[in-house]
Design a protein around this motif. Sequence first.
Motif, PDB file in Angstrom:
ATOM      1  N   SER A 183       0.824  -1.216   0.000  1.00 61.43           N
ATOM      2  CA  SER A 183       0.000   0.000   0.000  1.00 61.43           C
ATOM      3  C   SER A 183       0.862   1.272   0.000  1.00 61.43           C
ATOM      4  O   SER A 183       0.440   2.306  -0.524  1.00 61.43           O
ATOM      5  N   GLU A 186       1.753   1.936  -3.589  1.00 62.37           N
ATOM      6  CA  GLU A 186       0.555   2.402  -4.290  1.00 62.37           C
ATOM      7  C   GLU A 186       0.293   3.872  -3.965  1.00 62.37           C
ATOM      8  O   GLU A 186      -0.067   4.663  -4.841  1.00 62.37           O
ATOM      9  N   LYS A 196       1.995   3.153 -12.378  1.00 59.73           N
ATOM     10  CA  LYS A 196       2.923   2.315 -11.616  1.00 59.73           C
ATOM     11  C   LYS A 196       3.956   1.611 -12.500  1.00 59.73           C
ATOM     12  O   LYS A 196       5.091   1.374 -12.073  1.00 59.73           O
ATOM     13  N   ALA A 215       2.724  -4.207  -5.632  1.00 62.47           N
ATOM     14  CA  ALA A 215       1.964  -2.997  -5.941  1.00 62.47           C
ATOM     15  C   ALA A 215       1.974  -2.681  -7.435  1.00 62.47           C
ATOM     16  O   ALA A 215       1.297  -1.748  -7.878  1.00 62.47           O
TER      17      ALA A 215
END
Length: 248
Positions: A183, A186, A196, A215
């Motif tokens: 997380s 992210e 990403k 991620a």
Amino acid sequence: MLKLKKYSVLLFDIEGTTTPIVFVAEKLFPYIRNNLQVYLTNTWNNEQTRNDIKLLKEQATQDALGKGDFKDAPQIDDSSIESVINNVVYNMDKDRKMTALKQLQGNMWISGYENGELKGEVYDDAFNLFERAISLNKKIYIYSSGSVQAQKLLFQYSTHGNLLKYISGHFDTQNIGNKLEKSSYEKIAETINVPKDEILFFTDNIGEAEASREAGIDALLSIRPGTKPLPENHTFPSVTSFDQVLNE
């Protein structure tokens, strides 16, 4: 060999990646121990130092009243430099991650960097990669467990001069989260508003690399003197120098 062409953002860890893994343990922390007496003597009546001492004293009082492992923490006498030194050394020996200690250390490091006694060590090949990245119109970000303030000091007063001009932003575990959680990565991608798959994360820690990959962010492992040996069956690209990373 991994190439930079597909990435618009390079995200760097610090210790073991851009900087020797022993820098904090062998340079920054010894600086506190070796200069504490002189620093306190010179700044004893400064408002900043008085506030640092106030916080340390409050923590020592809480320790004495508590039921934890630090009931024997040396108490602080407002008029005694020696009592402050004893308390700080005790807390450093215990490797405590307490706000009061971090605040004093941070202020001492600022002083050390500004007067030239400290230099942030940055590998030559990391500096070279910074320069290459900027010439290729890529953005550089830092993500470290060290505070944003500590990161900025290291790169502002580095062995290669002020490198802050190369860096678009800084993240730490306070403003983003644990480096072993997907997380966090992210959140970084969301914060900088970059897809990403256009981000490449450089780290010496395979757990961080795995969280990054979970991620959806590619990771490259940095193998430096003192970094932990990697499992033989790992599936990440790895280098011993960033000079091994090709532009395209």
